[in-house]
Design an enzyme around this catalytic site. Structure first.
Site, PDB file in Angstrom:
ATOM      1  N   GLN A   1     -11.898  -4.847   9.486  1.00  0.00           N
ATOM      2  CA  GLN A   1     -11.271  -6.162   9.559  1.00  0.00           C
ATOM      3  C   GLN A   1     -11.490  -6.875  10.893  1.00  0.00           C
ATOM      4  OE1 GLN A   1      -7.499  -4.355   7.829  1.00  0.00           O
ATOM      5  NE2 GLN A   1      -7.363  -6.425   7.024  1.00  0.00           N
TER       6      GLN A   1
ATOM      7  N   ASP B   1     -19.014  -8.947   8.554  1.00  0.00           N
ATOM      8  CA  ASP B   1     -20.210  -8.769   9.396  1.00  0.00           C
ATOM      9  C   ASP B   1     -19.923  -9.068  10.872  1.00  0.00           C
ATOM     10  OD1 ASP B   1     -21.415  -8.336   6.982  1.00  0.00           O
ATOM     11  OD2 ASP B   1     -22.938  -9.906   7.173  1.00  0.00           O
TER      12      ASP B   1
ATOM     13  N   ARG C   1      -2.383   0.643  16.987  1.00  0.00           N
ATOM     14  CA  ARG C   1      -2.902   1.346  15.815  1.00  0.00           C
ATOM     15  C   ARG C   1      -4.209   0.690  15.400  1.00  0.00           C
ATOM     16  NH1 ARG C   1      -1.382   0.894   9.683  1.00  0.00           N
ATOM     17  NH2 ARG C   1      -2.864   2.451   8.992  1.00  0.00           N
TER      18      ARG C   1
ATOM     19  N   HIS D   1      -9.621   3.934   6.932  1.00  0.00           N
ATOM     20  CA  HIS D   1      -8.860   2.747   6.502  1.00  0.00           C
ATOM     21  C   HIS D   1      -9.725   1.933   5.527  1.00  0.00           C
ATOM     22  CE1 HIS D   1      -5.520  -0.212   7.807  1.00  0.00           C
ATOM     23  NE2 HIS D   1      -6.152  -0.808   6.819  1.00  0.00           N
TER      24      HIS D   1
ATOM     25  N   GLU E   1      -2.704   3.598   3.394  1.00  0.00           N
ATOM     26  CA  GLU E   1      -2.319   3.074   2.083  1.00  0.00           C
ATOM     27  C   GLU E   1      -3.153   3.614   0.925  1.00  0.00           C
ATOM     28  OE1 GLU E   1      -1.932  -1.197   1.994  1.00  0.00           O
ATOM     29  OE2 GLU E   1      -0.555  -1.248   3.672  1.00  0.00           O
TER      30      GLU E   1
ATOM     31  N   ASN F   1       3.889   1.356   5.547  1.00  0.00           N
ATOM     32  CA  ASN F   1       3.711  -0.085   5.679  1.00  0.00           C
ATOM     33  C   ASN F   1       4.586  -0.758   4.632  1.00  0.00           C
ATOM     34  OD1 ASN F   1       1.666   0.758   7.370  1.00  0.00           O
ATOM     35  ND2 ASN F   1      -0.014   0.137   5.997  1.00  0.00           N
TER      36      ASN F   1
ATOM     37  N   TYR G   1       6.021  -4.866   3.270  1.00  0.00           N
ATOM     38  CA  TYR G   1       5.924  -6.316   3.437  1.00  0.00           C
ATOM     39  C   TYR G   1       6.933  -7.113   2.614  1.00  0.00           C
ATOM     40  CZ  TYR G   1       1.634  -5.599   6.082  1.00  0.00           C
ATOM     41  OH  TYR G   1       0.737  -5.222   7.039  1.00  0.00           O
TER      42      TYR G   1
ATOM     43  N   GLU H   1       3.070  -0.771   9.635  1.00  0.00           N
ATOM     44  CA  GLU H   1       2.657  -2.167   9.440  1.00  0.00           C
ATOM     45  C   GLU H   1       3.828  -2.953   8.869  1.00  0.00           C
ATOM     46  OE1 GLU H   1      -0.749  -3.045   6.941  1.00  0.00           O
ATOM     47  OE2 GLU H   1      -1.918  -1.450   7.872  1.00  0.00           O
TER      48      GLU H   1
END
Ligand SMILES: *[C@@H]1O[C@H](CO)[C@@H](O)[C@H](O)[C@H]1NC(C)=O
Ligand SMILES: *[C@@H]1O[C@H](CO)[C@@H](O)[C@H](O)[C@H]1NC(C)=O
Ligand SMILES: *[C@@H]1O[C@H](CO)[C@@H](O)[C@H](O)[C@H]1NC(C)=O
Length: 495
Positions: free
Chosen positions: A43, A76, A101, A146, A191, A331, A333, A402
């Site tokens: 990411q 990219d 992290r 990840h 996750e 995590n 949300y 998270e």
């Protein structure tokens, strides 16, 4: 991060506690409390084909299918963190975080996917990153995998191949031996529910296989085996000299019973077991939750299968799995209301949703984020979620690995983080939940998986049209800096 919201049933009347009179907790956090921020390799790093890195399943998917993301984007270039890690660490330092992290790109370290050839240039990047963090007194919290599985391994079936336990074990041994002297907190996988549900269930992540209620269980089974193997490598070969801790990061929504009826309470527990317990039970107790075993076995039989769709661990594997989370990392949300429903009839194809046999939804009166609107802001559910974990996993030490909000309204982000942290502080104070750390997703805007760059989670803003990917502080960065420095959520705190 990514949050997958499916609202299958819109049921109206639910008693959603409106907590307008809520007062932010003004107790100072303990001195050693770990405030941090999180990212992951694909990411933010960019440099997808630089210095010997080979493609992962995400490179393949985004390159071969540009329409996979709404903005036809990929990782990219991302945030250029492969080149700008020192700048990133300056931001972390200025913010006063205790931990960072981040994740390792498997195919940057092992270009074939296997431990036959170690890519020294890739290793150097992580050595430098970790060294820079240590110089700045920031604790590295390292996720080994990840989501960016090497493409070479997907070609052999990825998580559907049980040999992944050996591939991952070998990879883990390499990284413990390379970086373990400086890393005290390890995470095997991020996750796994998303890896398996997204990659091999609903198919919204690479490798985009659609096999709900079948191959997603196989994926989870092999991933859990891989986790256990890596934990034992650490435990047997590295722990005594390196002295760190190792766990897995699970993800969960908060599940709230639709009413005080016993049936709805059982339904909410069932939902927790099928989503969180799917992984948390094996690593704590050595096997899947009983309700999952019972329900999937029974439905598999009714479908005329001689084998359950939920695979079975051998006794040896159960022993290997049991106790392989040195701390409980998750995590979270958002939240869902869960309601009892009549057992869905047997139908083809099967699905995990039917296996659960409960209905879940998010009331429309819950506060929306701005992008996307299905991301509901439900801070008050944090206390109950933490209590549920405390009660079901033997009062573990907990790291929130998270939490954060995607929005183009930074005031909402501040509101979200402050309130979630406050309800977490309540749980620590009033329910004696042993939370030792909290991690904001994310330090900066980044490649938000199949949503591309359209979703913004950053405390720092990045304009992805700017070739330098300049980081620019949002007010929420200042807010969180203040929290890290004062260990306090309000203007004045009490000890
Ligand atoms: C790479 O992507 C293409 C196109 O989506 C797909 O057909 C192929 O199976 C992918 N490779 C692997 C190893 O998953
Ligand atoms: C949230 O968004 C949905 C869909 O756009 C809308 O129907 C609902 O009224 C919104 N809820 C609130 C509380 O704003
Ligand atoms: C990017 O950085 C380079 C080198 O510092 C500079 O010359 C260039 O003007 C910058 N570009 C933008 C768009 O800021």
């Amino acid at each position: 991060m990514f949050l997958y919201g499916i609202v299958l049933f819109a049921v109206a009347v639910v008693s959603s506690p409106l907590k307008n009179d809520y007062v932010i907790n003004n107790k100072r956090f303990p001195e050693n409390f770990m405030f941090g921020v999180a990212t992951s390799a694909y990411q933010i790093e960019g440099a997808w084909n630089v210095d010997g890195r080979t493609p992962s399943i995400w490179d393949n998917m985004t390159h071969m299918n540009p329409d996979f993301t709404p903005d036809k984007s990929n990782g990219d270039v991302a945030c250029l963190s492969y080149y700008k890690y020192k700048e990133d660490i300056k931001l972390l330092k200025a913010m006063g975080v205790k931990h960072y992290r981040f994740s390792l790109s498997w195919s940057r370290i092992l270009p074939t996917g296997y431990a036959d050839k170690i890519n020294e240039l890739g290793v150097a990047y992580y050595k430098n990153l970790i060294a820079e963090l240590k110089i700045n007194d920031i604790e590295p919290l390292v996720t080994i995998s990840h989501w960016d599985l090497p493409l070479t391994l997907e070609a052999l079936g990825g998580f559907l191949n049980e040999d992944i336990q050996w591939w991952f074990q070998d990879y883990a041994r390499v990284v413990f031996s390379l970086f373990g002297d400086d890393v005290k907190y390890w995470i095997t996988f991020n996750e796994p529910r998303q890896t398996c549900m997204g990659g091999y269930g609903y198919g919204y992540y690479p490798p985009a296989i659609h096999s709900e209620g079948l191959l997603e269980y196989v994926c989870a089974h092999n991933l859990l085996r891989a986790h256990a193997r890596a934990w034992h490598v650490y435990n047997n070969e590295f722990r005594s000299t390196q002295g760190g801790k190792i766990s897995i990061v699970v993800d969960t929504s908060a599940y709230i019973p639709a009413s005080d009826n016993e049936e709805d309470k059982v339904a909410a527990d069932t939902k927790y077991y099928f989503e969180l317990g799917w992984f948390a039970n094996p690593v704590h107790y050595g096997d899947y939750p009983e309700i999952m075993r019972t329900r999937v076995d029974q439905r598999s039989r009714a479908e005329g299968r001689s084998q359950s769709r939920l695979p079975v661990f051998t006794d040896e594997e159960k022993n290997l799995l049991k106790g392989t989370a040195d701390f409980f990392a998750f995590n979270t949300y958002s939240a869902n209301i869960v309601q009892h429903m009549d057992d869905p009839p047997i139908s083809y194809p099967p699905s995990k949703y039917q296996d659960q046999g409960v209905r879940d939804f998010q009331p429309s009166e819950w506060q929306n984020s701005t992008q996307p609107s299905w991301f509901k802001i439900v801070p008050w559910c944090m206390r109950g979620l933490l209590k549920w974990i405390k009660d079901h996993y033997e009062d573990p030490d907990i790291l929130i690995s998270e939490n954060g909000l995607c929005t183009d309204d930074d005031e909402k982000r501040i509101y979200y983080i402050k309130n979630y942290m406050s309800y977490m502080r309540d749980a620590m104070e009033l329910d004696d939940v042993k939370v030792f750390g909290y991690t904001v997703w994310s330090i900066m805007d980044n490649f938000e998986w199949q949503l591309g760059y359209t979703q913004k989670y950053g405390l720092y803003e990045i304009d992805f049209n700017d070739e330098n990917r300049t980081r620019k502080a949002r007010p929420s960065a200042e807010f969180y800096t203040n929290v890290c420095k004062t260990r306090c959520l309000t203007d004045e705190c009490v000890d």
